[in-house]
Design a protein around this motif. Sequence first.
Motif, PDB file in Angstrom:
ATOM      1  N   THR A 109       0.668  -1.323  -0.020  1.00 56.24           N
ATOM      2  CA  THR A 109      -0.098  -0.017  -0.006  1.00 56.24           C
ATOM      3  C   THR A 109       0.973   1.311  -0.030  1.00 56.24           C
ATOM      4  OG1 THR A 109      -1.747  -1.165   1.146  1.00 56.24           O
ATOM      5  CG2 THR A 109      -1.640   1.228   1.216  1.00 56.24           C
ATOM      6  N   PHE A 110       1.916   1.353   0.781  1.00 56.20           N
ATOM      7  CA  PHE A 110       2.679   2.466   0.850  1.00 56.20           C
ATOM      8  C   PHE A 110       3.599   2.723  -0.468  1.00 56.20           C
ATOM      9  CE2 PHE A 110       1.666   3.089   4.996  1.00 56.20           C
ATOM     10  CZ  PHE A 110       2.337   3.878   5.583  1.00 56.20           C
ATOM     11  N   SER A 111       4.010   1.314  -1.138  1.00 52.65           N
ATOM     12  CA  SER A 111       4.379   1.543  -2.261  1.00 52.65           C
ATOM     13  C   SER A 111       3.767   2.394  -3.163  1.00 52.65           C
ATOM     14  CB  SER A 111       4.880   0.180  -2.842  1.00 52.65           C
ATOM     15  OG  SER A 111       5.808  -0.376  -2.028  1.00 52.65           O
ATOM     16  N   VAL A 112       2.453   1.856  -3.365  1.00 59.00           N
ATOM     17  CA  VAL A 112       1.546   2.559  -4.339  1.00 59.00           C
ATOM     18  C   VAL A 112       1.202   3.976  -4.177  1.00 59.00           C
ATOM     19  CG1 VAL A 112      -0.861   2.399  -4.976  1.00 59.00           C
ATOM     20  CG2 VAL A 112       0.457   0.304  -4.830  1.00 59.00           C
ATOM     21  N   ILE A 113       1.304   4.196  -2.623  1.00 58.95           N
ATOM     22  CA  ILE A 113       1.378   5.650  -2.345  1.00 58.95           C
ATOM     23  C   ILE A 113       2.152   6.733  -2.884  1.00 58.95           C
ATOM     24  CG2 ILE A 113       1.290   7.290  -0.400  1.00 58.95           C
ATOM     25  CD1 ILE A 113      -0.424   5.085   1.177  1.00 58.95           C
ATOM     26  N   VAL A 157      10.018   6.158  -9.410  1.00 58.54           N
ATOM     27  CA  VAL A 157      10.402   5.017  -8.852  1.00 58.54           C
ATOM     28  C   VAL A 157      11.444   5.395  -7.375  1.00 58.54           C
ATOM     29  CG1 VAL A 157      12.423   3.042  -8.929  1.00 58.54           C
ATOM     30  CG2 VAL A 157      10.719   3.802 -10.867  1.00 58.54           C
ATOM     31  N   GLU A 158      11.902   6.466  -7.432  1.00 56.98           N
ATOM     32  CA  GLU A 158      12.734   6.758  -5.967  1.00 56.98           C
ATOM     33  C   GLU A 158      11.717   6.845  -4.893  1.00 56.98           C
ATOM     34  OE1 GLU A 158      15.384  10.242  -4.288  1.00 56.98           O
ATOM     35  OE2 GLU A 158      13.904  10.992  -5.706  1.00 56.98           O
ATOM     36  N   MET A 159      10.505   7.532  -5.173  1.00 57.91           N
ATOM     37  CA  MET A 159       9.445   7.648  -4.244  1.00 57.91           C
ATOM     38  C   MET A 159       8.902   6.254  -3.764  1.00 57.91           C
ATOM     39  SD  MET A 159       9.013  10.719  -3.203  1.00 57.91           S
ATOM     40  CE  MET A 159      11.029  10.481  -3.052  1.00 57.91           C
ATOM     41  N   ILE A 160       8.617   5.299  -4.901  1.00 59.59           N
ATOM     42  CA  ILE A 160       8.020   4.220  -4.426  1.00 59.59           C
ATOM     43  C   ILE A 160       9.129   3.482  -3.549  1.00 59.59           C
ATOM     44  CG2 ILE A 160       7.721   1.960  -5.577  1.00 59.59           C
ATOM     45  CD1 ILE A 160       6.824   3.187  -8.093  1.00 59.59           C
ATOM     46  N   HIS A 161      10.340   3.458  -3.823  1.00 61.86           N
ATOM     47  CA  HIS A 161      11.347   2.636  -2.947  1.00 61.86           C
ATOM     48  C   HIS A 161      11.233   3.336  -1.558  1.00 61.86           C
ATOM     49  CE1 HIS A 161      13.723  -0.059  -5.743  1.00 61.86           C
ATOM     50  NE2 HIS A 161      12.994   0.558  -6.507  1.00 61.86           N
ATOM     51  N   ASN A 162      11.415   4.569  -1.608  1.00 62.37           N
ATOM     52  CA  ASN A 162      11.377   5.347  -0.207  1.00 62.37           C
ATOM     53  C   ASN A 162      10.330   4.823   0.518  1.00 62.37           C
ATOM     54  OD1 ASN A 162      13.802   6.497  -0.896  1.00 62.37           O
ATOM     55  ND2 ASN A 162      13.179   8.324  -1.232  1.00 62.37           N
ATOM     56  N   PHE A 163       8.948   5.013  -0.120  1.00 58.33           N
ATOM     57  CA  PHE A 163       7.727   4.743   0.774  1.00 58.33           C
ATOM     58  C   PHE A 163       7.616   3.068   1.166  1.00 58.33           C
ATOM     59  CE2 PHE A 163       6.453   9.165  -0.238  1.00 58.33           C
ATOM     60  CZ  PHE A 163       5.654   9.224   0.445  1.00 58.33           C
TER      61      PHE A 163
END
Length: 190
Positions: A109-113, A157-163
Amino acid sequence: MIKKMLVFVFFVLITCLIAGIFGIAHDQVTYSISPEYYIHFKFHQFQISEFLTTPPRLGVSLVGFLATWWTGLIIGGIIGLLGITQENFSSLMKVKFKSLIYVFLVTITFSVIGYFVGVIKASGMKDWPISYLNDGSDISLDYQIEKTIDIANFIKVEMIHNFSYLGGLAGLILGVFYYVRKSKSFHKSQ
């Protein structure tokens, strides 16, 4: 006590394997969004040799496993230790594995966010220089990242990884909460 320790070690090892497999799948998806994130950043960051990046998805799988197996060590260690002194420790394994499912679902869920945050963050950034991503401590990394052409997808992708890492932490908290709640009701029913 030896049996409990063996069950604990088994649980942690399984959790590391699950985390590593999740990392592989996660990175295969994000590679589809931004191959440059891996080619210009992650392969260099993890010092993956050129031999292991042919084909690139092999290198992506290696990065995915290396970047996440250790989260399984932490998550499995914490959830695995819960109730280790209880007499019915082995019986509580089902609750422990359900806790892991919560961790997994929250992380997804966080990855999608993270993707949507990346879309917002990257909107209008196509002409921005990408060097802001590195703090300057690794000049060779700056050089690699500056080769990036599709900055918007790189940032997504950077945001997906961080989240996803934030999701792992939030999922761990939820998983521990679930375990504590269920183990209390488990004890009442006995």
